[in-house]
Scaffold this motif. Structure first.
Motif, PDB file in Angstrom:
ATOM      1  N   LEU A   1      -2.357   6.872   8.050  1.00 31.28           N
ATOM      2  CA  LEU A   1      -3.298   6.655   6.936  1.00 31.28           C
ATOM      3  C   LEU A   1      -2.911   5.450   6.086  1.00 31.28           C
ATOM      4  O   LEU A   1      -3.750   4.609   5.751  1.00 31.28           O
ATOM      5  CB  LEU A   1      -3.381   7.912   6.063  1.00 31.28           C
ATOM      6  N   THR A   2      -1.637   5.362   5.736  1.00 30.51           N
ATOM      7  CA  THR A   2      -1.184   4.283   4.851  1.00 30.51           C
ATOM      8  C   THR A   2      -1.233   2.933   5.559  1.00 30.51           C
ATOM      9  O   THR A   2      -1.678   1.935   4.974  1.00 30.51           O
ATOM     10  CB  THR A   2       0.235   4.580   4.337  1.00 30.51           C
TER      11      THR A   2
ATOM     12  N   GLU B   1       0.859  -1.185   0.000  1.00 28.02           N
ATOM     13  CA  GLU B   1       0.000   0.000   0.000  1.00 28.02           C
ATOM     14  C   GLU B   1       0.890   1.227   0.000  1.00 28.02           C
ATOM     15  O   GLU B   1       1.969   1.219   0.576  1.00 28.02           O
ATOM     16  CB  GLU B   1      -0.902  -0.013   1.232  1.00 28.02           C
TER      17      GLU B   1
ATOM     18  N   SER C   1       0.892   5.750   0.133  1.00 29.55           N
ATOM     19  CA  SER C   1       0.134   6.964   0.405  1.00 29.55           C
ATOM     20  C   SER C   1      -0.282   7.584  -0.924  1.00 29.55           C
ATOM     21  O   SER C   1       0.229   7.207  -1.986  1.00 29.55           O
ATOM     22  CB  SER C   1       0.979   7.943   1.218  1.00 29.55           C
ATOM     23  N   SER C   2      -1.188   8.534  -0.857  1.00 26.91           N
ATOM     24  CA  SER C   2      -1.727   9.128  -2.082  1.00 26.91           C
ATOM     25  C   SER C   2      -0.644   9.746  -2.963  1.00 26.91           C
ATOM     26  O   SER C   2      -0.740   9.709  -4.175  1.00 26.91           O
ATOM     27  CB  SER C   2      -2.792  10.168  -1.739  1.00 26.91           C
TER      28      SER C   2
ATOM     29  N   ASN D   1      -3.196   2.093   8.056  1.00 25.81           N
ATOM     30  CA  ASN D   1      -4.602   1.721   8.227  1.00 25.81           C
ATOM     31  C   ASN D   1      -5.193   1.146   6.939  1.00 25.81           C
ATOM     32  O   ASN D   1      -5.947   0.172   6.990  1.00 25.81           O
ATOM     33  CB  ASN D   1      -5.427   2.906   8.723  1.00 25.81           C
ATOM     34  N   LYS D   2      -4.858   1.741   5.793  1.00 25.12           N
ATOM     35  CA  LYS D   2      -5.343   1.202   4.513  1.00 25.12           C
ATOM     36  C   LYS D   2      -4.822  -0.215   4.289  1.00 25.12           C
ATOM     37  O   LYS D   2      -5.570  -1.115   3.907  1.00 25.12           O
ATOM     38  CB  LYS D   2      -4.914   2.095   3.341  1.00 25.12           C
ATOM     39  N   ALA D   3      -3.539  -0.409   4.538  1.00 25.12           N
ATOM     40  CA  ALA D   3      -2.933  -1.723   4.324  1.00 25.12           C
ATOM     41  C   ALA D   3      -3.509  -2.759   5.279  1.00 25.12           C
ATOM     42  O   ALA D   3      -3.833  -3.886   4.885  1.00 25.12           O
ATOM     43  CB  ALA D   3      -1.415  -1.638   4.496  1.00 25.12           C
TER      44      ALA D   3
ATOM     45  N   LYS E   1      -6.399  -2.711   6.760  1.00 30.00           N
ATOM     46  CA  LYS E   1      -7.798  -2.977   6.423  1.00 30.00           C
ATOM     47  C   LYS E   1      -7.877  -4.008   5.299  1.00 30.00           C
ATOM     48  O   LYS E   1      -8.646  -4.977   5.375  1.00 30.00           O
ATOM     49  CB  LYS E   1      -8.509  -1.689   6.002  1.00 30.00           C
ATOM     50  N   ARG E   2      -7.081  -3.824   4.253  1.00 27.64           N
ATOM     51  CA  ARG E   2      -7.059  -4.799   3.148  1.00 27.64           C
ATOM     52  C   ARG E   2      -6.607  -6.163   3.643  1.00 27.64           C
ATOM     53  O   ARG E   2      -7.172  -7.190   3.265  1.00 27.64           O
ATOM     54  CB  ARG E   2      -6.140  -4.312   2.032  1.00 27.64           C
TER      55      ARG E   2
END
Length: 107
Positions: free
Chosen positions: A72-73, A33, A35-36, A75-77, A79-80
């Protein structure tokens, strides 16, 4: 009343073995994952264990920005990873469960 109790116990042991095998396999399933803006890149396993974090040098001078990107990064990873883990564990558990009337928990 319950039919072949010994057979059910064997199926439960098989289900437990499949769950354990799935847990081990998920240690090797990697989720990447970023970051934006690509300033942070993380790699986690499907068992939600962090394997790697790469940080762009531009973030090293601003601790608050770095923390925000990391949270943020990650948490995204995670979650997946959690979604993959839950799906795989449900399949492993369901495939080995004996057919007990009234106990269909995996619909």
């Amino acid at each position: 009343m319950f039919g072949d109790l010994s057979g059910m116990m064997d199926k439960l042991k098989d289900a437990q073995k499949k769950v354990e095998e799935t847990k081990q396999r998920l240690n090797n399933v990697l989720i990447d994952e970023s970051s934006s803006e690509g300033k942070i890149k993380v790699t986690v396993t499907a068992n939600r264990e962090i394997r790697a974090i790469n940080i762009d040098n531009s973030l090293l001078s601003d601790a608050e920005e770095l923390e925000d990107y990391l949270v943020l990064t990650l948490n995204k990873a995670l979650k997946r990873a959690g979604e993959i883990n839950e799906q795989e564990m449900a399949v492993a558990a369901k495939s080995g469960m004996p057919n007990i009337p009234g106990m269909d928990m995996f619909k």
